[in-house]
Scaffold this motif. Structure first.
Motif, PDB file in Angstrom:
ATOM      1  N   ARG A 269      -2.453  35.684  26.562  1.00 26.34           N
ATOM      2  CA  ARG A 269      -3.378  34.754  27.206  1.00 26.34           C
ATOM      3  C   ARG A 269      -2.984  33.281  27.062  1.00 26.34           C
ATOM      4  NH1 ARG A 269      -7.906  37.883  28.477  1.00 26.34           N
ATOM      5  NH2 ARG A 269      -8.404  39.595  27.070  1.00 26.34           N
TER       6      ARG A 269
ATOM      7  N   ASN B 146      -2.713  29.525  28.201  1.00 26.88           N
ATOM      8  CA  ASN B 146      -3.521  28.744  29.141  1.00 26.88           C
ATOM      9  C   ASN B 146      -2.652  28.062  30.189  1.00 26.88           C
ATOM     10  OD1 ASN B 146      -4.867  27.975  26.107  1.00 26.88           O
ATOM     11  ND2 ASN B 146      -6.153  29.013  27.610  1.00 26.88           N
TER      12      ASN B 146
ATOM     13  N   VAL C  67      -0.596  35.866  37.314  1.00 31.88           N
ATOM     14  CA  VAL C  67      -1.578  34.792  37.504  1.00 31.88           C
ATOM     15  C   VAL C  67      -2.127  34.850  38.932  1.00 31.88           C
ATOM     16  CG1 VAL C  67      -1.937  32.278  37.548  1.00 31.88           C
ATOM     17  CG2 VAL C  67      -0.553  33.307  35.724  1.00 31.88           C
TER      18      VAL C  67
ATOM     19  N   GLY D 116      -4.750  37.266  39.605  1.00 31.81           N
ATOM     20  CA  GLY D 116      -6.001  37.038  38.887  1.00 31.81           C
ATOM     21  C   GLY D 116      -6.115  37.834  37.595  1.00 31.81           C
TER      22      GLY D 116
ATOM     23  N   ASP E  41      -6.030  34.245  33.560  1.00 36.95           N
ATOM     24  CA  ASP E  41      -6.636  32.964  33.929  1.00 36.95           C
ATOM     25  C   ASP E  41      -5.820  31.859  33.263  1.00 36.95           C
ATOM     26  OD1 ASP E  41      -8.282  30.950  34.730  1.00 36.95           O
ATOM     27  OD2 ASP E  41      -9.876  31.370  33.272  1.00 36.95           O
TER      28      ASP E  41
ATOM     29  N   LYS F  98     -10.916  24.320  31.159  1.00 37.15           N
ATOM     30  CA  LYS F  98     -12.177  23.931  31.815  1.00 37.15           C
ATOM     31  C   LYS F  98     -12.865  22.802  31.058  1.00 37.15           C
ATOM     32  CE  LYS F  98     -12.194  28.414  33.903  1.00 37.15           C
ATOM     33  NZ  LYS F  98     -10.786  28.707  33.494  1.00 37.15           N
TER      34      LYS F  98
END
Lengths: 391, 296
Positions: free
Chosen positions: A19, A21, A42, A45, A48, B92
């Motif tokens: 995972r 980022n 990626v 989907g 993330d 985010k």
């Protein structure tokens, strides 16, 4: 789950399970399939993450530097010229203690242009302050990535996972791709130490005058030495969690009884093991010491494993031009000076620019050093192409 | 005093780039960096290239920045800022102002590729170039922003090429906002920073930042030199919004380039015994072309 899969795609799958980022990369053979695989993941989907397509490896490394400094788990992959183009940033990432993971699909360096495998590229940045782990096969290459994120984020040292270009990246082998939950249980969320964030304004990357610079290098050096414990711990935690041995500091094969010990790293150890088995049938005792962590260098582990061994040969796919074997000098340095006199440590360079290393080549090498030590030799050289006037 | 306070009306002063840094007296870049930080406000991350600004403002353990500051190399501020932007999107977090900053060398020369990449990828980053028209940190060597005729240590007889037109190159990437500014007009400079930061995507602001050391003018003339750069037409002030040149600053009274050149040591060789050489005419021609092109 066991999957018949190309090495690059196995790495892409496993990296995505970690995972990250932010992923940033630039295409270069033979690394390309890794980032293509990640882009697919990626795009579909399944992960993330921000995938940043950059205009050069220099920017790929800079993007992951910025992302990591802003608190993201960040990943990139490259090889050869790409790694050299990154090299300025590579040093910065280590100096700034950013726990980035990079896959180096080991490849030769120009000139002349060669897209084929050797390990001159990662060697060129061996002193940059990164942990460098070398994979033997695609299972280990995949497993090392899971370990790499954990090691990096515990030590705040960047980790370079080295896998031989083409020989591993483009080889189809059965690879056990773990379940996402297994990886999630093994690898906790990234907790950054210092980040750029307006809530806590701080400077990252200040300049250090002569009163301060040297200590930063000392601390980085010590941190790399200390990472030995973390590398070993994470490797044994991995074995416990996933049920197989991967990584660690060194590995050995039929070492106890061996009269001659071969030291090497990367995919060629597979061929060496095959030769060792053949020779065993002929009644010859040869063993292997495999370097898994090249940086930090397992000096004590090498010494302890080989302190009774008097005939050692180092085989490597890299060279310090004008000097000789690089791994060989690391190995020679691993033994106390007083002991060196009656211990023979021979040095062979092989497989540069994708030259095949056959069991016959290795047999020649082992038989030669069994008779007399070899200071330094190119294995498998085509003498007919070499003229005295060119040297 | 009354006149001065009127001059500073509407100028943000938050001391986010604090005094006590190591810049030379009269440094245009130090002034510009403060104006930029104060206009951008606390919710800002500065990604700074190696150069004068970085060296005089970030020595360990006493940096001048009261906003987060990130520096790694000379040629990668835009790529590092891209990474910060990607991290903020991925995690985010935000919104946050991300401002990449560099001098003319790191913008026009060695960092040009990474800036072009950042523009083309559409990161939400403002790139601010502090243009002092040479490599000042290393002792006044020519950059591709060094103007025609200027003497530097690597153009000892005067620069023979014209300045690279970075604002137009930036605009040709199709980015939404480009502007030029100088450090004599605080309000205009800060207005452009604030405006840029309201726009999503890449932005470019090019600030003329005189360097008393490299230009050879007295430190107290920094602001005046900027005014002359504008009023001669040598440094046009404009914005490019969505590809269209707009808000061009009209020159109130046009000034011959001699008045801009004469107070500066870097142009001294153009006036032997007070007589202007033909290079001065050529520089006047450059100014005239700008006046015509932008209808200054």
């Amino acid at each position: 789950m066991l999957k018949q899969i190309e090495g690059s795609y196995a790495v892409a799958e496993v990296v995505s399970q970690c995972r990250p980022n932010v992923i940033s990369a630039y295409p270069i053979t033979p690394q390309t399939h890794i980032v293509e695989g990640l882009a697919d993941i990626v795009g579909a989907g399944r992960l993330d993450a921000e995938f940043v397509n950059v205009e050069s490896e220099f920017s790929a490394a800079s993007v992951v530097l910025g992302a990591s400094a802003a608190g993201a788990r960040a990943y990139t992959a490259t090889t050869s010229q790409g790694l050299l183009l990154m090299s300025e940033v590579i040093y910065c990432i280590a100096g700034m203690r950013l726990p980035i993971v990079l896959t180096c699909a080991n490849r030769a360096i120009s000139a002349p242009l060669s897209i084929w495998n050797d390990q001159q590229d990662s060697m060129a940045v061996r002193d940059a302050g990164w942990i460098q782990l070398h994979a033997e096969d695609n299972q280990e290459a995949s497993d090392l990535h899971i370990q790499a994120f954990k090691i990096a984020e515990q030590t705040f040292l960047p980790v370079m996972v080295c896998m031989d270009g083409f020989i591993l990246t483009h080889a189809f082998e059965p690879v056990d791709i773990p379940e996402q939950k297994q990886v999630d249980d093994f690898l906790p969320a990234f907790k950054p130490r210092h980040i750029v964030d307006p809530r806590w304004p701080r400077g990252i990357g200040l300049f250090a005058d002569p009163r301060f610079y040297m200590e930063t290098r000392y601390i980085l050096h010590r941190a790399l030495e200390k990472s030995e414990e973390t590398i070993k711990e994470v490797s044994s935690e991995f074995a416990k969690a996933f049920g197989r041995e991967s990584g660690g500091f060194i590995k050995t094969y039929k070492l106890e009884e061996a009269d001659v010990v071969v030291i090497s790293m990367g995919s060629v150890v597979g061929t060496i093991k095959e030769l060792i088995d053949q020779l065993e049938e002929e009644g010859k005792k040869v063993g292997l010491l495999q370097i898994c962590s090249y940086r930090p260098f397992p000096r004590k582990a090498v010494y302890n494993a080989l302190k009774d061994k008097m005939n050692i040969v180092v085989l490597e796919k890299c060279i310090s031009l004008g000097r000789g074997g690089i791994l060989a000098s690391d190995v020679r340095w691993s033994f106390p000076r007083a002991e060196k006199k009656d211990r023979n440590i021979s040095s062979f360079v092989a497989g540069l620019g994708g030259r095949n290393i056959s069991t016959d080549d290795l047999r020649y090498m082992v038989e030669k050093v069994a008779k007399e030590p070899v200071e330094f030799e190119f294995l498998g050289l085509r003498e007919e192409l070499i003229a005295e006037k060119d040297m | 005093m009354k006149e001065q306070s009127k001059y500073l009306e509407g100028v943000d002063k938050k001391d986010l780039f604090s005094s006590g840094h190591r810049a030379c007296g009269g440094c245009g870049q130090a002034l510009a960096a403060r104006l930029v930080a104060d206009a951008a406000g606390e919710n800002t991350i500065a990604c700074v290239a190696t150069g004068c600004l970085e060296v005089f403002s970030s020595p360990y353990p006493d940096p001048s920045w009261r906003i987060p500051f990130l520096h790694s190399l000379f040629e990668n501020a835009a790529a590092v800022a891209s990474g910060v932007d990607a991290a903020y999107k991925a995690l985010k977090k935000g919104p946050v102002n991300i401002i990449a900053q560099g001098g003319d060398g790191s913008t026009a020369d060695i960092g040009f590729q990474s800036i072009s990449g950042m523009f083309e990828r559409g990161h939400n980053v403002l790139y601010v170039c502090y243009d002092n028209e040479a490599y000042m940190n290393t002792g006044v060597q020519r950059s591709s922003f060094t103007p025609y005729g200027a003497r530097t240590t690597t153009t000892p007889t005067g620069n023979t090429t014209r300045k690279k037109n970075m604002p137009m190159l930036a605009a040709d990437h199709g980015i939404s906002y480009v502007a030029t500014a100088t450090v004599d007009d605080f309000r205009d400079l800060q207005m452009k920073i604030r405006k840029a930061l309201t726009i999503e995507g890449p932005k470019y602001i090019h600030i003329l930042a005189p360097c008393p050391l490299g230009w050879g003018h007295h430190g107290e003339l920094t602001v005046e030199i900027c005014r002359l750069a504008k009023d001669t037409g040598l440094f046009p002030i404009y914005e490019i919004v969505d590809g269209k040149v707009t808000n061009v600053r009209k020159i109130p009274v046009k000034v011959p380039v001699e008045e801009y050149l004469k107070p500066q040591g870097r142009f001294k060789h153009l006036f032997k015994k007070g007589v202007p050489s033909k290079v001065v005419d050529e520089i006047q021609e450059i100014a005239n072309q700008n006046i015509e092109r932008f209808n200054l």
